[in-house]
Write an enzyme that holds these catalytic residues in place. Structure first.
Site, PDB file in Angstrom:
ATOM      1  N   SER A 190       1.946   5.869   4.057  1.00 53.10           N
ATOM      2  CA  SER A 190       1.538   6.110   2.677  1.00 53.10           C
ATOM      3  C   SER A 190       1.088   4.812   2.024  1.00 53.10           C
ATOM      4  CB  SER A 190       2.746   6.674   1.923  1.00 53.10           C
ATOM      5  OG  SER A 190       2.568   6.561   0.546  1.00 53.10           O
TER       6      SER A 190
ATOM      7  N   TYR B 241      11.167   7.187  -1.183  1.00 53.01           N
ATOM      8  CA  TYR B 241      10.063   7.702  -0.376  1.00 53.01           C
ATOM      9  C   TYR B 241       9.246   6.542   0.199  1.00 53.01           C
ATOM     10  CZ  TYR B 241       5.539   9.529   0.906  1.00 53.01           C
ATOM     11  OH  TYR B 241       4.396   9.792   1.606  1.00 53.01           O
TER      12      TYR B 241
ATOM     13  N   LYS C 152       9.012   5.096   4.234  1.00 52.92           N
ATOM     14  CA  LYS C 152       7.778   4.914   5.015  1.00 52.92           C
ATOM     15  C   LYS C 152       7.661   3.458   5.484  1.00 52.92           C
ATOM     16  CE  LYS C 152       6.009   9.075   4.819  1.00 52.92           C
ATOM     17  NZ  LYS C 152       5.850   9.893   6.034  1.00 52.92           N
TER      18      LYS C 152
END
Lengths: 321, 321
Positions: free
Chosen positions: B102, B128, B132
């Site tokens: 991301s 989040y 990643k």
């Protein structure tokens, strides 16, 4: 210290030798379960059975070199094992934790002495350091998400030495990774000589300088953290350096060990090892301020206690006594 | 896109709706297993049964806001799930991977457009993004430890849109987190109006600018990565931005969506949201150079295709048709 490696563990149902030694030294019984933190169900069973006020989380793989060879195993054991523990703690409403982190999260020092506000996580060269850094990050998020958590992250500098009785010490699997046990093995004759990686650093004698900390000081640091945790209303994740604040060079360690053991330590100067820095030592003032703890033992005591252990147990815990 | 949430999944033994739609659109049967990546044994069974040349790893939790509320779950599912997958791949000698990362790993942009050499992992504000970033770090170490691995890390910017047939689109659980599905839900009448977080950024109209990418371009980017992986002798972990390289503001998106849907989109300007930056868009040149891929679809097509999907399926896949 790893209590659960195969060398240490007794037979099925027996306690590992270091745990028995602790019981002898303290005169107290230690409730002990040998479980894998990756085994969520076993962990849950223990938390179902007991009521804990706090957890000290020491478990993990810790050999820097090995972490470059089998990184997935390091991340699985260290990171996923920790996540399992935190999940089970959360489910049982146990939200106070002392976590063993490492000065390796600072990477190459950008300034000295290293304070807790020194940047972390930049250019970390091995999976061991990164796994500790990741766990710190997870704990930070956990504390941000739930203000009931209180986490003390202890960033160890270089723990060495042994219990002053000589009956409890570091027993690495195979060839030691760290300087002090390596020196001790050379002194006792298990290994013929020592490589010193670089003598052209900008230090007192050109060899690498590290902040060595007596394991008994380290242990007392944990007791202070635990006491703080039980009497304070603080919350959040707080990182604290555990070190003496003084650096000693490789040659200073070798000379001191030679003096206390009255043995000649054969060493050879070889090239620098990639990833090593010249000097690393901490600013230890925050530990004193926040925990009321400071290291008391000298380099001489670190060497004396290591030597006592190594002479009594030349082959570690598997030595026939 | 999450194929495995409960809304999508059919009854026991039935394939989830999006998979059936893919089969209809392509005229091909899709072998599908609904397993949890945390379930090591099920994963192993699948790898025992099939011979894979490559894996595309899309699985994960992906709501930024939710990751701040239940971070442990995010780390467990994303990080430990990935580690399990990589371990099983390694055991089965499958060492080619395309991983969905991301643009959030870049944190607040330090310069624009964002190239792949932009710093990553600094001041990441949510679990989040950090999950990643951690997975990328683990993949880097894995590739350093074993030169047979070849990993392409795709850093998605802002995927939006739907399949041009209108039969396959984004079906968020509950209230959408991201702008485009939110706008679509307002247009179709599921939600009365839209909050625009801040109109005082240094951008074309003061609202936040992002690099929106049509989901079909994104899909084609994966096909290009797969083709590269199968014909190249490269190794190591290579990060690649997937974006158009162009930024559009919130108001530009709203206006375009209003135009193609011929609906009025009611919105209200409210204060900035903490953690948001003014502008983020990528330098997309490396994807073109390395994969021979570039985004082809315009903002208008993104809006048209989203609208077609949203009009045909106003309640997502659970819409009675």
């Amino acid at each position: 210290m790893e209590f659960l490696n195969k060398n240490d563990a007794g037979g099925e149902g027996e306690k590992p030798v270091p745990i028995s030694q602790v019981e002898k030294l303290t005169g107290k019984q230690v409730t002990f379960y040998a479980i894998d933190l990756l085994d969520y169900n076993s962990l849950t069973e223990i938390f179902d059975k007991h009521e804990f006020c706090c957890v000290i989380h020491f478990a993990g793989l810790k050999a820097v070199g090995e972490s470059c060879i089998i990184p997935l195993t390091y991340y699985q054991v260290n990171v996923c094992g920790s996540i399992n523990l935190f999940l089970v703690m959360k489910e049982h409403n146990v939200k106070r934790l002392v976590f063993s982190s490492s000065s390796t999260v600072y990477g190459e020092p950008q300034f000295l002495p290293i304070t807790e506000s020194h940047p972390v996580g930049q250019n970390l060269l091995n999976g061991y350091a990164k796994s500790k850094y990741y766990i710190e990050g997870i704990l930070q998020d956990l504390c941000n998400s739930d203000k009931e958590w209180f986490v003390i992250i202890l960033r160890y500098f270089n723990p060495v030495g042994a219990h002053s009785s000589g009956t409890l010490g570091e027993d690495p699997n195979g060839i030691p990774n760290n300087l002090m046990p390596y020196v001790a093995h050379v002194a006792v004759g298990n290994i013929p000589n020592l490589n010193v990686f670089g003598n052209d650093y900008n230090t007192i004698d050109g060899t690498g300088v590290r902040d060595y900390l007596h394991i008994m000081d380290l242990a007392e640091g944990h007791v202070s953290a635990l006491e703080k945790m039980l009497k304070s209303n603080d919350s959040g994740a707080i990182a604290i350096n555990l070190g003496t604040g003084n650096g000693y060079s490789v040659l200073q360690v070798i000379n001191m060990f030679s003096e206390v053991s009255k043995r000649k330590i054969k060493y050879e100067i070889v090239g620098r090892r990639s990833g090593d820095c010249g000097s690393s030592y901490c600013d230890a003032s925050f530990a004193k301020e926040y925990l009321g703890w400071e290291a008391k033992r000298t380099l001489k005591e670190m060497c004396e206690d290591t030597w006592r252990w190594q002479s009594l147990y030349p082959q570690g815990f598997s030595t026939k006594t």
